[in-house]
Design an enzyme around this catalytic site. Sequence first.
Site, short mmCIF file in Angstrom:
data_model
loop_
_atom_site.label_atom_id
_atom_site.label_comp_id
_atom_site.label_asym_id
_atom_site.label_seq_id
_atom_site.Cartn_x
_atom_site.Cartn_y
_atom_site.Cartn_z
N ARG A 193 0.86 -1.19 0.00
CA ARG A 193 0.00 0.00 0.00
C ARG A 193 0.89 1.23 0.00
O ARG A 193 2.10 1.12 0.11
CB ARG A 193 -0.95 -0.04 1.21
CG ARG A 193 -0.21 -0.50 2.45
CD ARG A 193 -0.52 0.19 3.70
NE ARG A 193 -0.42 1.62 3.58
CZ ARG A 193 0.71 2.31 3.73
NH1 ARG A 193 1.88 1.73 3.95
NH2 ARG A 193 0.70 3.63 3.62
N GLY A 194 0.22 2.40 -0.12
CA GLY A 194 0.99 3.63 -0.29
C GLY A 194 1.13 3.86 -1.80
O GLY A 194 1.55 2.96 -2.53
N ALA A 195 0.76 5.06 -2.25
CA ALA A 195 0.67 5.29 -3.70
C ALA A 195 1.95 4.95 -4.47
O ALA A 195 1.89 4.25 -5.49
CB ALA A 195 0.25 6.73 -3.95
N ARG A 221 -6.70 -0.41 -7.43
CA ARG A 221 -7.12 0.65 -6.48
C ARG A 221 -7.31 1.94 -7.29
O ARG A 221 -6.48 2.24 -8.16
CB ARG A 221 -6.09 0.83 -5.36
CG ARG A 221 -6.16 -0.30 -4.33
CD ARG A 221 -5.41 -0.01 -3.06
NE ARG A 221 -6.12 0.87 -2.17
CZ ARG A 221 -5.56 1.42 -1.07
NH1 ARG A 221 -4.30 1.16 -0.76
NH2 ARG A 221 -6.26 2.21 -0.29
N GLN A 261 -2.79 2.54 9.70
CA GLN A 261 -1.44 2.69 9.12
C GLN A 261 -0.52 3.45 10.07
O GLN A 261 0.69 3.22 10.09
CB GLN A 261 -1.52 3.48 7.79
CG GLN A 261 -2.11 2.73 6.62
CD GLN A 261 -3.60 2.93 6.49
OE1 GLN A 261 -4.30 3.23 7.47
NE2 GLN A 261 -4.11 2.75 5.30
N ASP A 311 -1.82 10.88 -2.33
CA ASP A 311 -2.13 9.79 -3.27
C ASP A 311 -2.34 10.31 -4.68
O ASP A 311 -2.02 9.64 -5.65
CB ASP A 311 -3.36 9.02 -2.79
CG ASP A 311 -2.99 8.21 -1.57
OD1 ASP A 311 -3.04 8.75 -0.45
OD2 ASP A 311 -2.55 7.05 -1.73
N ASN A 359 -5.43 12.52 -0.10
CA ASN A 359 -4.59 11.70 0.79
C ASN A 359 -5.51 10.95 1.74
O ASN A 359 -6.74 11.09 1.70
CB ASN A 359 -3.58 12.56 1.54
CG ASN A 359 -2.52 11.74 2.26
OD1 ASN A 359 -1.95 10.82 1.66
ND2 ASN A 359 -2.29 12.00 3.53
N LYS A 360 -4.92 10.15 2.61
CA LYS A 360 -5.67 9.30 3.53
C LYS A 360 -6.78 10.07 4.25
O LYS A 360 -6.57 11.21 4.67
CB LYS A 360 -4.68 8.70 4.53
CG LYS A 360 -5.25 7.77 5.57
CD LYS A 360 -6.11 6.67 5.01
CE LYS A 360 -5.41 5.80 3.99
NZ LYS A 360 -6.36 4.92 3.25
C1 LIG Z 1 4.07 7.87 0.29
S1 LIG Z 1 2.54 7.31 0.65
C2 LIG Z 1 1.36 8.61 0.39
C3 LIG Z 1 0.00 8.10 0.49
O1 LIG Z 1 -0.14 6.98 -0.34
C4 LIG Z 1 -0.39 7.76 1.94
O2 LIG Z 1 -0.42 8.94 2.67
C5 LIG Z 1 -1.72 7.08 1.96
O3 LIG Z 1 -2.74 7.73 2.03
C6 LIG Z 1 -1.73 5.61 1.81
O4 LIG Z 1 -3.02 5.05 1.84
P1 LIG Z 1 -3.18 3.48 1.82
O5 LIG Z 1 -4.66 3.26 1.85
O6 LIG Z 1 -2.48 2.95 3.02
O7 LIG Z 1 -2.58 2.98 0.53
#
Ligand SMILES: CSC[C@@H](O)[C@@H](O)C(=O)COP(=O)(O)O
Length: 358
Positions: A54-56, A96, A205, A246, A256-257
Amino acid sequence: MRDRLLAAEKVKAIDWRDNTLYLLDQRNLPFEETWVACDSAARVAEAIRSMVVRGAPAIGISAAYGLVLAARARFAAGGDWLAALEADFALLAESRPTGGNLFWALNRMRERLDRVKDLAEPLTALEAEAMSIHESDREANLTMAQLGVDLIRRHQGNPQALLTHCNTGALATGGFGTALGVIRAAWLEGMVERVHVDETRPWLQGSRLTAWELASDGIPVTLNADAAAAHIMKTKGVTWVVVGADRIAANGDVANKIGTYQLAVNAMHHGVRFMVVASSSTIDMNLASGDDIPIEERDAAELLELAGKRVGADVEVFNPVFDVTPADLIDAIVTEKGVVERPDAAKMAQLMCRKRLH
Ligand SMILES: CSC[C@@H](O)[C@@H](O)C(=O)COP(=O)(O)O
């Protein structure tokens, strides 16, 4: 500073070797360090969907390797392998919806494919492209860490208290991290007194991943419920909120999250600066504003259950896992091409014309 940052790289979440993509299973952290081996695009897509990875940025890198696996299989099967590969592009793209790096990485793979598809052996070039996407994310992290530290230094004295949300570290990227990369670098420079970490409901997270990464680095970290963030800004001397992204729209709006938007509103109210750290591969100039960014909604069980145990009443659930922070609440967007302060459409367009700084 670059060498010190490289020396501090420890955790690695993505490993490409022996024609297989190994992903550190983030669903089991921090208690178990297990790896998932992916030998097909379908397995990579499923790993992205189920949040093994996970994480973009990490999602984009994984999808690029997923496409290499797909191309190998389709090429070996013969026939019209390029037509067949379209199903794999689609499968990976559907894994996703919000993170822009996924589509950016697949576009890069497609561009490379277009250049090499008529060669007798196009697979080596595709693998090289995926590895280059991986390596350039690692490099971008290092550049952004330095730029973010410079920005903090310009604005405030040390040491200071920072607040972050979700996980943007080594686990979410190909290297040192985006927002967490800036925080880790600021710590190495002696500029951080404490990092406040939002738990990041519902997937945790913050408590499971970010707190673990910071504690492993020996950085003073305090975990808080998401709902405590405004109170912490008011009472704990927080100077910067530092978050990742993201997807960033052409006008500087940032997805973002979930929970990031309310952090930005609260930061503005309390005079706390708000920094977004993301490489240019997260910026989608095709989307005029944040209204155009698709927001992923995930399963109701993420809210109704805790560690597999039902805790919520039997009611309708709305579980958007990202939100959009309007550009006018953001002090700075830090990218590997440079820093945009008080972002707007004109400044974002100028940024995208610049070369990468590394
Ligand atoms: C360098 S990661 C930046 C974003 O991807 C992060 O802040 C985030 O929102 C991740 O969400 P996730 O749902 O855990 O994939």
